[in-house]
Design a protein around this motif. Sequence first.
Motif, PDB file in Angstrom:
ATOM      1  N   HIS A 180      43.884  44.077  42.417  1.00  0.00           N
ATOM      2  CA  HIS A 180      44.952  43.358  43.135  1.00  0.00           C
ATOM      3  C   HIS A 180      45.206  41.999  42.481  1.00  0.00           C
ATOM      4  O   HIS A 180      45.363  40.966  43.153  1.00  0.00           O
ATOM      5  N   PHE A 181      45.258  42.010  41.155  1.00  0.00           N
ATOM      6  CA  PHE A 181      45.318  40.771  40.383  1.00  0.00           C
ATOM      7  C   PHE A 181      46.512  39.902  40.757  1.00  0.00           C
ATOM      8  O   PHE A 181      46.418  38.675  40.798  1.00  0.00           O
ATOM      9  N   ASP A 182      47.654  40.522  41.034  1.00  0.00           N
ATOM     10  CA  ASP A 182      48.875  39.746  41.273  1.00  0.00           C
ATOM     11  C   ASP A 182      48.764  38.818  42.479  1.00  0.00           C
ATOM     12  O   ASP A 182      49.503  37.834  42.577  1.00  0.00           O
ATOM     13  N   THR A 183      47.877  39.135  43.401  1.00  0.00           N
ATOM     14  CA  THR A 183      47.732  38.304  44.601  1.00  0.00           C
ATOM     15  C   THR A 183      46.522  37.367  44.519  1.00  0.00           C
ATOM     16  O   THR A 183      46.261  36.624  45.461  1.00  0.00           O
ATOM     17  N   VAL A 184      45.801  37.402  43.413  1.00  0.00           N
ATOM     18  CA  VAL A 184      44.606  36.567  43.261  1.00  0.00           C
ATOM     19  C   VAL A 184      45.009  35.114  43.008  1.00  0.00           C
ATOM     20  O   VAL A 184      45.881  34.830  42.181  1.00  0.00           O
ATOM     21  N   THR A 185      44.394  34.196  43.717  1.00  0.00           N
ATOM     22  CA  THR A 185      44.668  32.766  43.578  1.00  0.00           C
ATOM     23  C   THR A 185      43.560  32.080  42.781  1.00  0.00           C
ATOM     24  O   THR A 185      42.514  32.668  42.508  1.00  0.00           O
ATOM     25  N   CYS A 186      43.791  30.824  42.438  1.00  0.00           N
ATOM     26  CA  CYS A 186      42.751  30.053  41.754  1.00  0.00           C
ATOM     27  C   CYS A 186      41.512  29.899  42.639  1.00  0.00           C
ATOM     28  O   CYS A 186      40.381  29.889  42.139  1.00  0.00           O
ATOM     29  N   GLU A 187      41.734  29.781  43.935  1.00  0.00           N
ATOM     30  CA  GLU A 187      40.600  29.720  44.868  1.00  0.00           C
ATOM     31  C   GLU A 187      39.788  31.007  44.791  1.00  0.00           C
ATOM     32  O   GLU A 187      38.548  30.983  44.790  1.00  0.00           O
ATOM     33  N   ASP A 188      40.466  32.150  44.717  1.00  0.00           N
ATOM     34  CA  ASP A 188      39.768  33.436  44.584  1.00  0.00           C
ATOM     35  C   ASP A 188      38.967  33.471  43.287  1.00  0.00           C
ATOM     36  O   ASP A 188      37.819  33.939  43.258  1.00  0.00           O
ATOM     37  N   LEU A 189      39.566  32.996  42.205  1.00  0.00           N
ATOM     38  CA  LEU A 189      38.882  33.008  40.907  1.00  0.00           C
ATOM     39  C   LEU A 189      37.627  32.143  40.939  1.00  0.00           C
ATOM     40  O   LEU A 189      36.633  32.443  40.271  1.00  0.00           O
ATOM     41  N   SER A 190      37.666  31.056  41.710  1.00  0.00           N
ATOM     42  CA  SER A 190      36.500  30.171  41.792  1.00  0.00           C
ATOM     43  C   SER A 190      35.315  30.847  42.462  1.00  0.00           C
ATOM     44  O   SER A 190      34.169  30.405  42.311  1.00  0.00           O
ATOM     45  N   LYS A 191      35.560  31.926  43.197  1.00  0.00           N
ATOM     46  CA  LYS A 191      34.494  32.659  43.894  1.00  0.00           C
ATOM     47  C   LYS A 191      34.029  33.888  43.115  1.00  0.00           C
ATOM     48  O   LYS A 191      33.128  34.597  43.564  1.00  0.00           O
ATOM     49  N   ASN A 192      34.647  34.134  41.962  1.00  0.00           N
ATOM     50  CA  ASN A 192      34.284  35.282  41.140  1.00  0.00           C
ATOM     51  C   ASN A 192      32.966  34.982  40.420  1.00  0.00           C
ATOM     52  O   ASN A 192      32.867  34.017  39.666  1.00  0.00           O
ATOM     53  N   SER A 193      31.959  35.811  40.640  1.00  0.00           N
ATOM     54  CA  SER A 193      30.625  35.531  40.104  1.00  0.00           C
ATOM     55  C   SER A 193      30.602  35.539  38.574  1.00  0.00           C
ATOM     56  O   SER A 193      29.845  34.773  37.958  1.00  0.00           O
ATOM     57  N   ASP A 194      31.422  36.375  37.943  1.00  0.00           N
ATOM     58  CA  ASP A 194      31.469  36.400  36.476  1.00  0.00           C
ATOM     59  C   ASP A 194      32.055  35.099  35.934  1.00  0.00           C
ATOM     60  O   ASP A 194      31.564  34.541  34.948  1.00  0.00           O
ATOM     61  N   MET A 195      33.123  34.620  36.575  1.00  0.00           N
ATOM     62  CA  MET A 195      33.719  33.340  36.176  1.00  0.00           C
ATOM     63  C   MET A 195      32.719  32.195  36.374  1.00  0.00           C
ATOM     64  O   MET A 195      32.613  31.283  35.543  1.00  0.00           O
ATOM     65  N   GLN A 196      31.984  32.245  37.475  1.00  0.00           N
ATOM     66  CA  GLN A 196      31.013  31.190  37.771  1.00  0.00           C
ATOM     67  C   GLN A 196      29.935  31.113  36.699  1.00  0.00           C
ATOM     68  O   GLN A 196      29.524  30.019  36.294  1.00  0.00           O
ATOM     69  N   LYS A 197      29.484  32.272  36.212  1.00  0.00           N
ATOM     70  CA  LYS A 197      28.461  32.290  35.162  1.00  0.00           C
ATOM     71  C   LYS A 197      28.958  31.646  33.879  1.00  0.00           C
ATOM     72  O   LYS A 197      28.244  30.898  33.218  1.00  0.00           O
ATOM     73  N   ILE A 198      30.209  31.933  33.538  1.00  0.00           N
ATOM     74  CA  ILE A 198      30.779  31.379  32.304  1.00  0.00           C
ATOM     75  C   ILE A 198      30.979  29.866  32.450  1.00  0.00           C
ATOM     76  O   ILE A 198      30.726  29.096  31.517  1.00  0.00           O
TER      77      ILE A 198
END
Length: 354
Positions: free
Chosen positions: A331-349
């Motif tokens: 559901h990428f089109d509805t993902v916000t920057c706030e959502d991305l901040s909670k993504n565990s893969d993004m957090q690791k990077i």
Amino acid sequence: MNTRKPRIVIADNDKNYIVPLQLKFVEDFFDKIDLEIISESQFFNDFFSTPQNIDILIVSEDLYSLTLQKHNIDNVFVMTEQHEEDETADLNVFRIFKYSSIKEIFNEIIGKSANILQVDLEDKKDPQIVLVYSAAGGTGKTTVALGISACLTKNYKRVLYINAERLQTFQHKLNNQTPISDASIYTELLASDDNPYHALKHVIRQEMFSYLPPFKTALMSLGLSYALFATIALAAKKSYDFDFIVIDTDSVLDDDKAELISLADKVLVVTQQNIASVYATNMFVSNINGANSDKYYYICNDYKKDDDNALISPGFSMKFSVSDYIEHIYHFDTVTCEDLSKNSDMQKIAFLMI
């Protein structure tokens, strides 16, 4: 020698809320700041009836008003009683959920005010320029750049996101998608290359992290050189306004891009698991000296474990090693920057960047 202490004012009608925050400032800064407490509305109104010079104002939502902007206040923290996510704000006005832990509130205030609190330069890390690049188009590089910016912000880092694509489309992920419209700014950018950051600083916006708004048309239509982005990034770094400057670039590899790669403290190279993307990344490594040094991080984005993976194919000669994977985001089109901040893969990077 300037020995003036930073002036901090905390204003809230709730004394029970003020006291623990006041104690936290006293414990950590003691005699290094001038701390003033206001706990009555009438005194607050009287106090701001005359011009004030304040470094940091922490104020409850019910006391805050736009009239405070006429005063000389460097950073304003408005304590809200409801979560307000992804809200566009002025560069130096920050909204914080009032009922978070005192430690979390304090860390966020300190993180966004480190320069004001006069942290000694020898104790303060130099701002880091993180370049996010992909040798192939369509790898989700901008998603990664925005996600890293959001995650770093959640770690109490001051982040400036700069989209350095020749044709900018990143704004579809933001609440405020309007470009820089002031014609005088473009005139100033064309007239002088000395310090474009100075010309642009007052138009920087904030949604979670700070970002440079998009230009109104493509660079070539404006007559601006791509080298402009390197100059902006270096000037922003020297300003110490931010801890991280995240530069999101296109896949073109030319002299100007090589300059950006050279000045970056870290280069995050985004690839995917398909053959075309891996081949393009291999070509990038072949053309850049030192592309396997500690400065470079290779990330596989949009990873799907059930699909073929050229990154581990025995028939493919790999010239780089992947540091981490970011799994496919549904559901990428509805993902916000706030959502991305909670993504565990993004957090690791993001943690790797810190």
